[in-house]
Motif scaffolding. Structure first.
Motif, PDB file in Angstrom:
ATOM      1  N   LYS A  65       0.831  -1.207   0.000  1.00 41.88           N
ATOM      2  CA  LYS A  65       0.000   0.000   0.000  1.00 41.88           C
ATOM      3  C   LYS A  65       0.863   1.254   0.000  1.00 41.88           C
ATOM      4  O   LYS A  65       1.890   1.319   0.674  1.00 41.88           O
ATOM      5  N   SER A  66       0.444   2.222  -0.796  1.00 44.48           N
ATOM      6  CA  SER A  66       1.136   3.506  -0.847  1.00 44.48           C
ATOM      7  C   SER A  66       0.106   4.597  -0.605  1.00 44.48           C
ATOM      8  O   SER A  66      -1.086   4.330  -0.448  1.00 44.48           O
ATOM      9  N   ARG A  67       0.539   5.850  -0.592  1.00 45.07           N
ATOM     10  CA  ARG A  67      -0.411   6.946  -0.370  1.00 45.07           C
ATOM     11  C   ARG A  67      -1.375   7.098  -1.537  1.00 45.07           C
ATOM     12  O   ARG A  67      -2.376   7.786  -1.436  1.00 45.07           O
ATOM     13  N   PHE A  68      -1.059   6.418  -2.661  1.00 47.91           N
ATOM     14  CA  PHE A  68      -1.948   6.479  -3.817  1.00 47.91           C
ATOM     15  C   PHE A  68      -2.921   5.296  -3.860  1.00 47.91           C
ATOM     16  O   PHE A  68      -3.755   5.205  -4.739  1.00 47.91           O
ATOM     17  N   GLY A  69      -2.757   4.368  -2.913  1.00 50.07           N
ATOM     18  CA  GLY A  69      -3.639   3.208  -2.872  1.00 50.07           C
ATOM     19  C   GLY A  69      -2.860   1.900  -2.909  1.00 50.07           C
ATOM     20  O   GLY A  69      -1.644   1.873  -2.685  1.00 50.07           O
ATOM     21  N   THR A  70      -3.564   0.822  -3.208  1.00 50.78           N
ATOM     22  CA  THR A  70      -2.960  -0.513  -3.222  1.00 50.78           C
ATOM     23  C   THR A  70      -2.177  -0.740  -4.504  1.00 50.78           C
ATOM     24  O   THR A  70      -2.643  -0.409  -5.597  1.00 50.78           O
ATOM     25  N   ILE A  71      -0.988  -1.320  -4.379  1.00 58.35           N
ATOM     26  CA  ILE A  71      -0.165  -1.673  -5.537  1.00 58.35           C
ATOM     27  C   ILE A  71      -0.311  -3.185  -5.761  1.00 58.35           C
ATOM     28  O   ILE A  71       0.145  -3.976  -4.931  1.00 58.35           O
TER      29      ILE A  71
END
Length: 233
Positions: A65-71
């Protein structure tokens, strides 16, 4: 939440993100004292909550998970799970392209692996087939060559000169012991074996592949003149 479920979550949360988790193997390794039904129900609940992703039957991963959502897990990470540490090889168009035989490439990735328990498993666009034998420095070149020769007629835009060069290189390191072992443990068409034998004989490499062929049969395989210029007198 019961203590079993809490324990399962704690252990799984220690697994690296975007690493394939094989449910049955993980259960045997870490949760042998946990009731199996509780284990799988916990995996199901974690998937619904988003702390796990259910890829296909028996396969999960902890999403990155990143600040942009799930990878999402990548194709490379899936392939790596079945090929790292000598456990598998890529075949099909990825192999043909890698060997310089064609510029064509396929979205579908074919993998032979000793790390898959079923005969065949599809994960997204990756198809993993059980290799049936150990993959070693000796057996891998034989398997790759058999896969290439077996599919020779269907490989789009194949460069015959590149195949000729590949086979010449293969012949210099040819191990008859490894070839016989592979052919006794993996199924290939008789015509494919005859095709390999023709290459080896043409290149002056001793082999015992005739043991897999019938002297009374005629195999529909290319002549060597398709690949090599006839020797001049």
């Amino acid at each position: 939440m019961n203590s079993y479920a809490k324990y399962i979550e704690t252990v799984i949360e220690q697994e690296p993100e975007n690493k394939l988790l094989e449910a049955s193997i993980l259960y045997q390794k870490s949760f042998g004292t946990v009731p199996e039904m509780t284990y799988y129900k916990t995996l199901e609940r974690m998937s619904k909550q988003g702390s796990l992703v259910h890829l296909t039957k028996g396969l999960y991963y902890r999403p990155k998970k990143s600040r942009f959502g799930t990878i999402p897990i990548s194709e490379k990470e899936i392939i790596g799970h079945y090929t790292n540490n000598g456990r598998g090889i890529v075949i099909g168009y990825r192999l043909y392209n890698q060997k310089g035989l064609t510029t064509q490439i396929s979205k579908r990735v074919e993998v032979l692996s000793s790390a898959v328990t079923e005969q065949k498993k599809n994960i997204q666009n990756v198809c993993v087939t059980n290799s049936g034998i150990d993959l070693t420095q000796e057996t891998i070149p034989v398997i790759e060559t058999m896969e290439i020769l077996q599919n020779y007629k269907s490989i789009e835009d194949i460069r015959k000169s590149a195949l000729a060069a590949y086979m010449r290189e293969f012949a210099t390191e040819y191990s008859d012991t490894a070839a016989v072992f592979v052919l006794k443990n993996r199924k290939y068409k008789k015509s494919t074996i005859a095709f390999l034998e023709r290459f080896l004989n043409y290149l002056g490499v001793e082999n015992t592949l005739h043991q897999f062929l019938s002297a009374l049969s005629s195999y529909a395989i290319p002549e060597m003149e398709e690949f090599y210029e006839p020797a001049r007198a």
